[in-house]
Design a protein around this motif. Structure first.
Motif, PDB file in Angstrom:
ATOM      1  N   THR A  73       0.728  -1.103  -0.051  1.00 14.71           N
ATOM      2  CA  THR A  73      -0.016  -0.039   0.089  1.00 14.71           C
ATOM      3  C   THR A  73       0.961   1.251   0.032  1.00 14.71           C
ATOM      4  O   THR A  73       0.342   2.419  -0.198  1.00 14.71           O
ATOM      5  N   ARG A  74       2.060   1.140   0.091  1.00  7.57           N
ATOM      6  CA  ARG A  74       2.980   2.407  -0.074  1.00  7.57           C
ATOM      7  C   ARG A  74       3.023   3.102  -1.142  1.00  7.57           C
ATOM      8  O   ARG A  74       2.938   4.494  -1.033  1.00  7.57           O
ATOM      9  N   PRO A  75       2.789   2.763  -2.355  1.00  8.50           N
ATOM     10  CA  PRO A  75       3.011   3.499  -3.485  1.00  8.50           C
ATOM     11  C   PRO A  75       1.799   4.405  -3.766  1.00  8.50           C
ATOM     12  O   PRO A  75       1.739   5.371  -4.565  1.00  8.50           O
ATOM     13  N   TYR A  76       0.645   4.269  -2.903  1.00  5.16           N
ATOM     14  CA  TYR A  76      -0.620   4.829  -3.043  1.00  5.16           C
ATOM     15  C   TYR A  76      -0.532   6.237  -2.224  1.00  5.16           C
ATOM     16  O   TYR A  76      -0.130   6.316  -0.959  1.00  5.16           O
ATOM     17  N   ARG A  77      -1.189   7.316  -2.646  1.00 12.71           N
ATOM     18  CA  ARG A  77      -0.948   8.777  -1.860  1.00 12.71           C
ATOM     19  C   ARG A  77      -2.121   8.730  -0.726  1.00 12.71           C
ATOM     20  O   ARG A  77      -2.160   9.543   0.052  1.00 12.71           O
ATOM     21  N   VAL A  78      -3.077   7.758  -0.890  1.00 15.10           N
ATOM     22  CA  VAL A  78      -4.093   7.736   0.087  1.00 15.10           C
ATOM     23  C   VAL A  78      -3.698   6.713   1.369  1.00 15.10           C
ATOM     24  O   VAL A  78      -3.088   5.641   1.129  1.00 15.10           O
ATOM     25  N   SER A  79      -3.856   7.156   2.630  1.00 16.03           N
ATOM     26  CA  SER A  79      -3.493   6.365   3.565  1.00 16.03           C
ATOM     27  C   SER A  79      -4.436   5.083   3.756  1.00 16.03           C
ATOM     28  O   SER A  79      -5.597   5.086   3.224  1.00 16.03           O
ATOM     29  N   ARG A  80      -3.955   4.166   4.562  1.00 15.01           N
ATOM     30  CA  ARG A  80      -4.988   3.032   4.681  1.00 15.01           C
ATOM     31  C   ARG A  80      -5.952   3.219   5.698  1.00 15.01           C
ATOM     32  O   ARG A  80      -7.258   2.765   5.236  1.00 15.01           O
ATOM     33  N   ARG A  81      -5.900   4.005   6.802  1.00 15.98           N
ATOM     34  CA  ARG A  81      -6.735   4.296   7.510  1.00 15.98           C
ATOM     35  C   ARG A  81      -8.053   5.282   6.640  1.00 15.98           C
ATOM     36  O   ARG A  81      -9.209   4.924   6.809  1.00 15.98           O
ATOM     37  N   ILE A 125      -8.587   4.063  -3.612  1.00 19.03           N
ATOM     38  CA  ILE A 125      -9.127   3.434  -2.426  1.00 19.03           C
ATOM     39  C   ILE A 125      -9.473   1.934  -2.738  1.00 19.03           C
ATOM     40  O   ILE A 125      -9.339   1.048  -1.868  1.00 19.03           O
ATOM     41  N   GLY A 126     -10.107   1.662  -3.975  1.00 20.06           N
ATOM     42  CA  GLY A 126     -10.392   0.236  -4.124  1.00 20.06           C
ATOM     43  C   GLY A 126      -9.210  -0.552  -4.052  1.00 20.06           C
ATOM     44  O   GLY A 126      -9.036  -1.806  -3.833  1.00 20.06           O
ATOM     45  N   LYS A 127      -8.256  -0.149  -4.713  1.00 18.24           N
ATOM     46  CA  LYS A 127      -6.830  -0.803  -4.938  1.00 18.24           C
ATOM     47  C   LYS A 127      -6.511  -1.168  -3.391  1.00 18.24           C
ATOM     48  O   LYS A 127      -5.859  -2.165  -2.971  1.00 18.24           O
ATOM     49  N   ILE A 128      -6.235  -0.057  -2.769  1.00 20.24           N
ATOM     50  CA  ILE A 128      -5.790  -0.180  -1.375  1.00 20.24           C
ATOM     51  C   ILE A 128      -6.472  -1.439  -0.538  1.00 20.24           C
ATOM     52  O   ILE A 128      -5.926  -2.373   0.201  1.00 20.24           O
ATOM     53  N   LEU A 129      -8.103  -1.099  -0.636  1.00 21.47           N
ATOM     54  CA  LEU A 129      -8.749  -2.267   0.279  1.00 21.47           C
ATOM     55  C   LEU A 129      -8.478  -3.737  -0.115  1.00 21.47           C
ATOM     56  O   LEU A 129      -8.509  -4.356   0.696  1.00 21.47           O
ATOM     57  N   ILE A 130      -8.346  -3.632  -1.537  1.00 26.73           N
ATOM     58  CA  ILE A 130      -8.206  -5.156  -1.910  1.00 26.73           C
ATOM     59  C   ILE A 130      -6.731  -5.695  -1.530  1.00 26.73           C
ATOM     60  O   ILE A 130      -6.834  -6.771  -0.699  1.00 26.73           O
ATOM     61  N   ARG A 131      -5.960  -4.840  -1.471  1.00 28.37           N
ATOM     62  CA  ARG A 131      -4.592  -5.260  -0.673  1.00 28.37           C
ATOM     63  C   ARG A 131      -4.741  -5.445   0.454  1.00 28.37           C
ATOM     64  O   ARG A 131      -4.299  -6.464   1.289  1.00 28.37           O
ATOM     65  N   LEU A 132      -5.456  -4.674   1.313  1.00 36.66           N
ATOM     66  CA  LEU A 132      -5.734  -4.848   3.040  1.00 36.66           C
ATOM     67  C   LEU A 132      -6.561  -6.271   3.192  1.00 36.66           C
ATOM     68  O   LEU A 132      -6.238  -6.880   4.295  1.00 36.66           O
ATOM     69  N   ILE A 133      -7.465  -6.389   2.209  1.00 36.74           N
ATOM     70  CA  ILE A 133      -8.449  -7.458   2.576  1.00 36.74           C
ATOM     71  C   ILE A 133      -7.156  -8.866   2.022  1.00 36.74           C
ATOM     72  O   ILE A 133      -7.461  -9.986   2.942  1.00 36.74           O
ATOM     73  N   LEU A 134      -6.408  -9.043   1.360  1.00 37.56           N
ATOM     74  CA  LEU A 134      -5.581 -10.015   1.018  1.00 37.56           C
ATOM     75  C   LEU A 134      -4.584 -10.000   2.164  1.00 37.56           C
ATOM     76  O   LEU A 134      -4.264 -11.225   2.569  1.00 37.56           O
ATOM     77  N   THR A 135      -4.096  -9.083   2.761  1.00 38.57           N
ATOM     78  CA  THR A 135      -3.256  -9.223   4.041  1.00 38.57           C
ATOM     79  C   THR A 135      -4.118  -9.806   5.022  1.00 38.57           C
ATOM     80  O   THR A 135      -3.350 -10.805   6.013  1.00 38.57           O
ATOM     81  N   ALA A 136      -5.388  -9.409   5.258  1.00 32.74           N
ATOM     82  CA  ALA A 136      -6.227 -10.054   6.296  1.00 32.74           C
ATOM     83  C   ALA A 136      -6.459 -11.613   6.217  1.00 32.74           C
ATOM     84  O   ALA A 136      -6.394 -12.325   7.024  1.00 32.74           O
ATOM     85  N   GLY A 137      -6.531 -12.136   4.667  1.00 37.22           N
ATOM     86  CA  GLY A 137      -6.547 -13.252   4.348  1.00 37.22           C
ATOM     87  C   GLY A 137      -5.413 -13.943   4.692  1.00 37.22           C
ATOM     88  O   GLY A 137      -5.711 -15.300   5.271  1.00 37.22           O
ATOM     89  N   VAL A 138      -4.430 -13.562   4.623  1.00 40.68           N
ATOM     90  CA  VAL A 138      -3.006 -14.261   4.956  1.00 40.68           C
ATOM     91  C   VAL A 138      -3.113 -14.504   6.546  1.00 40.68           C
ATOM     92  O   VAL A 138      -2.685 -15.610   6.961  1.00 40.68           O
ATOM     93  N   ARG A 139      -3.498 -13.533   7.459  1.00 44.44           N
ATOM     94  CA  ARG A 139      -3.620 -13.771   8.673  1.00 44.44           C
ATOM     95  C   ARG A 139      -4.538 -14.689   9.173  1.00 44.44           C
ATOM     96  O   ARG A 139      -4.409 -15.518  10.067  1.00 44.44           O
ATOM     97  N   LEU A 140      -5.570 -14.781   8.233  1.00 39.93           N
ATOM     98  CA  LEU A 140      -6.742 -15.516   8.663  1.00 39.93           C
ATOM     99  C   LEU A 140      -6.265 -17.095   8.489  1.00 39.93           C
ATOM    100  O   LEU A 140      -6.503 -17.860   9.317  1.00 39.93           O
ATOM    101  N   ILE A 141      -5.726 -17.204   7.240  1.00 38.63           N
ATOM    102  CA  ILE A 141      -5.185 -18.688   6.970  1.00 38.63           C
ATOM    103  C   ILE A 141      -4.099 -18.955   8.094  1.00 38.63           C
ATOM    104  O   ILE A 141      -4.316 -20.226   8.359  1.00 38.63           O
TER     105      ILE A 141
END
Length: 158
Positions: A73-81, A125-141
Motif C-alpha cells: 500500500t506504500r505507492p498510493y497517496r491515500v492512507s490505509r486508515r 481506495i479500491g486498490k488499497i482495500l483489495i490489498r488490505l483484504i488480501l493481507t487479512a486473508g493471509v493472517r486468517l489462513i
C-alpha cells in the motif's frame, strides 16, 4: 476436561476473528491459549515441533503480513486508515440516507453531497482495500492453520 477444551477452542476462535482486524493480534492470542492449554493439561503434550510451527506461523502472520501490507500500500497517496474509514462511512451514509429519505432521494442526495469527492479517489481506495483484504486473508489462513494443528496434535491425540 471437556469444558476446558471448549473454553480453549472458544478463545482461539475469538483470536481467529481478531486476525481480520489490522491492529489486533489474533495469532498471538491463539499461541498463548495453546501454550496455556499445554501447560495446564500436560507439558508433554506441547511438543517442541508444535511450538516451533506455531511460533513460526505467528511470526509469519504478525510480522510478515504487516510488512506485506506496508509494502503493497506504500505507492498510493491515500492512507490505509482513510481508505477504510471512507468506504465504511460512505456505505453507512448511503444506507442511512436511503432509509430516511427513500432509496431514490437518498442515493441522489448522497451523490450530490459526497459522490463528487469520493469518485475521484475511488479507484485508488479500491486498490488499497483489495490489498488490505488480501493481507487479512493471509493472517486468517495462518490462524486457521494454527487452530487445526492445535486441535489435531494437542487436543485430540490418542
Amino acid at each position: 476436561m471437556l469444558i476446558l477444551k471448549f473454553s480453549a477452542l472458544f478463545i482461539m476462535f475469538i483470536g481467529l476473528a481478531c486476525t481480520l482486524a489490522p491492529r489486533l493480534y489474533g495469532t498471538v492470542i491463539i499461541l498463548v491459549v495453546a501454550a496455556g492449554y499445554g501447560i495446564f493439561i500436560n507439558l508433554n503434550i506441547f511438543q517442541s515441533w508444535i511450538g516451533f510451527v506455531l511460533l513460526l506461523l505467528t511470526l509469519l502472520s504478525e510480522v510478515g503480513a504487516r510488512g506485506l501490507r506496508i509494502l503493497t500500500t506504500r505507492p498510493y497517496r491515500v492512507s490505509r486508515r482513510y481508505s477504510i474509514d471512507t468506504s465504511v462511512c460512505n456505505l453507512a451514509g448511503i444506507i442511512i440516507a436511503s432509509a430516511l429519505l427513500g432509496s431514490f432521494v437518498g442515493a441522489t442526495i448522497w451523490e450530490i453531497v459526497v459522490g463528487k469527492t469520493l469518485l475521484a479517489r475511488l479507484d485508488m481506495i479500491g486498490k488499497i482495500l483489495i490489498r488490505l483484504i488480501l493481507t487479512a486473508g493471509v493472517r486468517l489462513i495462518c490462524g486457521l492453520l494454527m487452530i487445526i494443528i492445535i486441535v489435531k496434535y494437542m487436543m485430540y491425540t490418542l
